[in-house]
Design a protein around this motif. Structure first.
Motif, PDB file in Angstrom:
ATOM      1  N   CYS A  11       0.742  -1.198  -0.121  1.00  0.00           N
ATOM      2  CA  CYS A  11       0.032  -0.125   0.010  1.00  0.00           C
ATOM      3  C   CYS A  11       0.982   1.233  -0.072  1.00  0.00           C
ATOM      4  CB  CYS A  11      -0.768   0.258   1.277  1.00  0.00           C
ATOM      5  SG  CYS A  11      -1.901   1.629   1.335  1.00  0.00           S
ATOM      6  N   CYS A  52       0.244   3.437   3.370  1.00  0.00           N
ATOM      7  CA  CYS A  52       0.489   2.922   5.000  1.00  0.00           C
ATOM      8  C   CYS A  52       1.660   1.993   4.875  1.00  0.00           C
ATOM      9  CB  CYS A  52      -0.871   2.351   5.805  1.00  0.00           C
ATOM     10  SG  CYS A  52      -1.294   0.775   4.862  1.00  0.00           S
ATOM     11  N   CYS A  57      -4.520   0.105   0.329  1.00  0.00           N
ATOM     12  CA  CYS A  57      -5.303  -1.131   0.959  1.00  0.00           C
ATOM     13  C   CYS A  57      -6.837  -0.656   1.111  1.00  0.00           C
ATOM     14  CB  CYS A  57      -4.779  -1.495   2.112  1.00  0.00           C
ATOM     15  SG  CYS A  57      -4.655  -0.075   3.323  1.00  0.00           S
ATOM     16  N   CYS A  89      -6.982   2.072   3.776  1.00  0.00           N
ATOM     17  CA  CYS A  89      -6.519   3.793   3.193  1.00  0.00           C
ATOM     18  C   CYS A  89      -7.487   4.113   2.043  1.00  0.00           C
ATOM     19  CB  CYS A  89      -5.161   3.502   2.726  1.00  0.00           C
ATOM     20  SG  CYS A  89      -4.046   3.269   3.898  1.00  0.00           S
TER      21      CYS A  89
END
Ligand code: ZN
Length: 251
Positions: free
Chosen positions: A154, A157, A177, A180
């Motif tokens: 991701c 993050c 992801c 997020c």
């Protein structure tokens, strides 16, 4: 006299006067060039064949102020098969338009030239569908422009999410992801098979991608994600792309 010898591909032309044409030529060592091809629309012209779009030729130009004047040309490949099929022509025109956006005047780009020549060759003579070749080109172009997307975690993050599908965010430049994407909300659905295909295209030389086959899911996801990402990065949509969408809707 300032004589310039270079190979190049014709990206675009504009007719003017009785028989003249202004060409936009992409040269690997000089980038985009404005080239006057005088009298090239006369059937007897030595420059006729080398003044068509898609044509790959060895050129001799004379530099005159801001433009180049074509004096000689030897065609290496006209890629004629692209011009005699409406679908190939539509995708091919889009590929040339993208190339025109990506290269600058007086700034060579050997890598993109290499990718373009192989793409045109697949489009003219290959077994792969024009749509799939175009997606390969789009992704290679994104990489050449320096926008290689993050595909292994991701991008927000840093997590390596297990879920399938994930999301692709143009604003973030890669996959994000589901958590997020709840905040960012601009992600396109992307399945792992599409991610794997994208990684493969990015990692493998285009010479070895001629036999690549896409599932319909991968094709559909690449179709929306790549044009979305490119228009975001180029900050414009390419007109020829809209024509392709019309072709698809019509047939
Ligand atoms: Zn995340």
């Amino acid at each position: 006299m300032n004589i310039v010898r270079t190979e190049g591909v014709v990206l675009r032309y504009t007719n003017f006067k009785e028989a003249d044409r202004m060409l936009t030529v992409f040269s690997p060592d000089r980038g985009k060039m404005q080239v006057l091809s005088r009298g090239c629309r006369k059937p007897s012209s030595r420059l006729l064949a080398a003044s068509q779009i898609f044509c790959y030729a060895d050129y001799v130009f004379i530099k005159s102020k801001e433009i180049y004047i074509a004096t000689q040309a030897e065609v290496k490949n006209s890629f004629y098969n692209i011009r005699n099929d409406v679908e190939r022509l539509a995708y091919g025109t889009y590929i040339l338009n993208l190339t025109e956006e990506a290269v600058n005047y007086e700034e060579g780009n050997f890598r993109l030239f290499y990718i373009l020549l192989h793409t045109l060759s697949y489009l003219a003579y290959g077994e792969v569908s024009p749509e799939d070749i175009t997606h390969i080109f789009e992704l290679k172009l994104i990489d050449v422009l320096g926008y290689r997307p993050v595909l292994d975690r991701c991008v927000v993050c840093g997590d390596k999410p297990e879920s399938n599908p994930l999301f692709f965010s143009a604003s973030q430049g890669g996959i994000i992801c589901p958590q997020c994407n709840n905040d960012i909300k601009d992600g396109y659905t992307i399945h792992r098979s599409t991610l794997q295909t994208m990684r493969y295209i990015l990692d493998v030389d285009i010479r070895r991608l001629g036999g690549l086959k896409f599932s319909q899911l991968v094709r559909d996801e690449l179709d929306s994600i790549l044009s979305y990402y490119l228009s975001h990065r180029l900050e414009k949509t390419i007109k020829a792309r809209q024509f392709i969408n019309q072709l698809k809707c019509g047939g």
